[in-house]
Design an enzyme around this catalytic site. Structure first.
Site, PDB file in Angstrom:
ATOM      1  CD  GLU A 231      41.596  38.186  31.365  1.00  0.00           C
ATOM      2  OE1 GLU A 231      40.956  39.200  31.765  1.00  0.00           O
ATOM      3  OE2 GLU A 231      42.217  37.429  32.118  1.00  0.00           O
ATOM      4  CB  CYS A 265      39.804  38.207  35.130  1.00  0.00           C
ATOM      5  SG  CYS A 265      41.301  39.199  35.251  1.00  0.00           S
TER       6      CYS A 265
END
Length: 457
Positions: A231, A265
């Protein structure tokens, strides 16, 4: 970067930590490898008992844990406590559901000409987790809870600026009852990650972090033919259409951008607003961003704390300054605050063009880029005009528009009339350069399992 707790509110070094020696690293890997041989055979009942006990401790110690996270990376106390409680919820979620998620799945016995055939999920072994500092506990728990419940064991290489959080997580898991060696923190520099990943006793790896870090881990894992989940951040769009509840959209846009001082994020970063409501949105948005209280994250009245690192603030400053020099308009903020620590003012910037670095790069700080879209087609084009594809949010009460956003936005998650949030009940992960693989839900726990096909004559 030294392994140290450096208070981002003051810039002062609180505590330094010595990295593990090569012998210490080897010992930790051997301990994990040996533990896996027995731990893989423990029951879901035992694992769930230990997971729930860990959750109990996380809840009981939430205030102290929050203070530690705030000291290490600057998030507000309220958000840090919420993170600790979210970690407890993550452990409870997998304690409750892991057995069902990993139950044998029957096949069509007639079709495969067997008396019995099924798929079985079995743990892979020792999994290395390379984690970032922005959510010091939740990022690691998203891996740890499903991995442990699946029968894997973990080695955590955390970010070098949150060593106390890293050590606490290993400690609380041990105090929850998981056998010795099930989950260990490795206080090592980034340069030692390759050595650990290449060790034949390590079966797989997961990384949350920057694109360069992801590339490096993926390259080593590919060379070793080891499974990875990555990720790697995002530049998430937040789209506002004329039918949206504009007040709700603006209120949420502010939270979605400045949560964790913009260091998330899945924080909204690019605000794509239909021309019909663009001026009204910008006026309301700027007014709210200007009114945010920036200050000491231990003060309950603070909205935005410092950035976690000095380098992080420098990176944000450069992106904003370069954009302004090239003609972008700073509507508010756009500067560091004149005080100790790594504070940066909440910023709104418009009139961005494709040739500016800020158009393509992820801004990891409280900086909102706002774009005008003529219609839904241009909004979707702008949303997808990025190398990232993690989360997204779209605001519209038009059901046809909602369907288009769900179908056409290129991202791992699409939230309609709400901000992107990670839940154990929803898969989490990205596409394109935001990475691959999924965390959370059944998808997450199965990432580090051998899906074994079984056929009996």
């Amino acid at each position: 970067m030294p392994i140290a707790t450096i208070n981002p509110t003051t810039g002062e070094t609180v505590k330094m930590f010595d990295p593990l020696s090569e012998a210490d690293i080897d010992s930790a890997i051997e301990r994990a490898h040996n533990r896996f041989q027995s731990y893989r055979h423990t029951s879901f009942t035992d694992r769930a008992r230990w997971a729930n006990a860990t959750a109990d401790l996380l809840e009981k110690e939430a205030d102290q844990t929050a203070a530690m996270m705030t000291l290490e990376m600057g998030k507000t106390l309220a958000s840090a406590k919420a993170e600790a409680l979210k970690c407890a919820n993550g452990f409870r979620y997998y304690a409750e559901h892991a057995a069902t998620m990993l139950a044998d799945e029957p096949a069509d016995n007639v079709a495969v000409e067997a008396s019995n055939a099924y798929s079985r999920y079995q743990p892979l072994g020792v999994v290395l987790a390379v984690m970032p500092w922005n959510f010091p506990l939740w990022q690691a728990v998203r891996f740890a809870a499903p991995a442990l419940m699946a029968g894997n064991v973990g080695l955590l290489k955390h970010a070098s600026n949150v060593p106390q959080s890293a050590l606490y997580l290993a400690d609380v898991i041990a105090r929850g009852g998981f056998p010795d060696g099930c989950f260990q923190t490795l206080l090592i520099p980034s340069g030692d990650v390759e050595r650990v990943l290449r060790d034949p006793r390590v079966a797989a790896a997961t990384l949350t972090g920057s694109e360069p870090a992801g590339r490096a881990v993926a390259a080593v894992a590919g060379d070793e033919v080891k499974h990875t989940v990555l990720e790697l951040g995002g530049s998430d769009p937040f789209i506002v259409m004329p039918s949206a509840d504009l007040r709700a959209a603006v209120d949420t846009a502010v939270i979605a951008r400045i949560q964790n001082a913009g260091q998330s994020c899945i924080a909204a970063k690019r605000f794509i607003v239909h021309a019909d409501v663009y001026d009204a949105f910008v006026e309301m948005f700027v007014a709210q961003m200007q009114n945010l209280r920036v200050g000491d994250p231990t003060d309950p009245t603070t909205d935005v704390g410092p950035l976690a690192t000095e380098q992080g603030r420098l990176d944000v400053e450069k992106l904003v300054a370069d954009a302004a020099a090239d003609g972008a308009v700073i509507r508010c903020g756009g500067k560091r605050l004149d005080r100790p620590g790594w504070f940066y003012a909440p910023t709104v910037i418009t009139d961005i063009t494709r040739d500016m670095p800020i158009f393509a790069e992820e801004v990891f700080g409280p900086v909102a880029s706002v774009y005008r879209a003529a219609d839904i087609d241009e909004a979707i084009r702008l949303a997808n005009d990025t190398s990232f594809g993690l989360g997204s949010s779209a605001w519209t009460r038009d059901e046809a528009e909602q369907r288009r956003f769900v179908d056409e936005i290129s991202a791992g998650q699409v939230f309609i009339n709400g901000m992107t949030v990670s839940y154990p009940e929803l898969p989490f992960g990205g596409i394109k350069r935001s990475g691959y693989g999924r965390e959370l839900t059944a998808h997450g726990i199965r990432e580090f399992c051998n899906i074994k096909g079984v056929w009996i004559a």
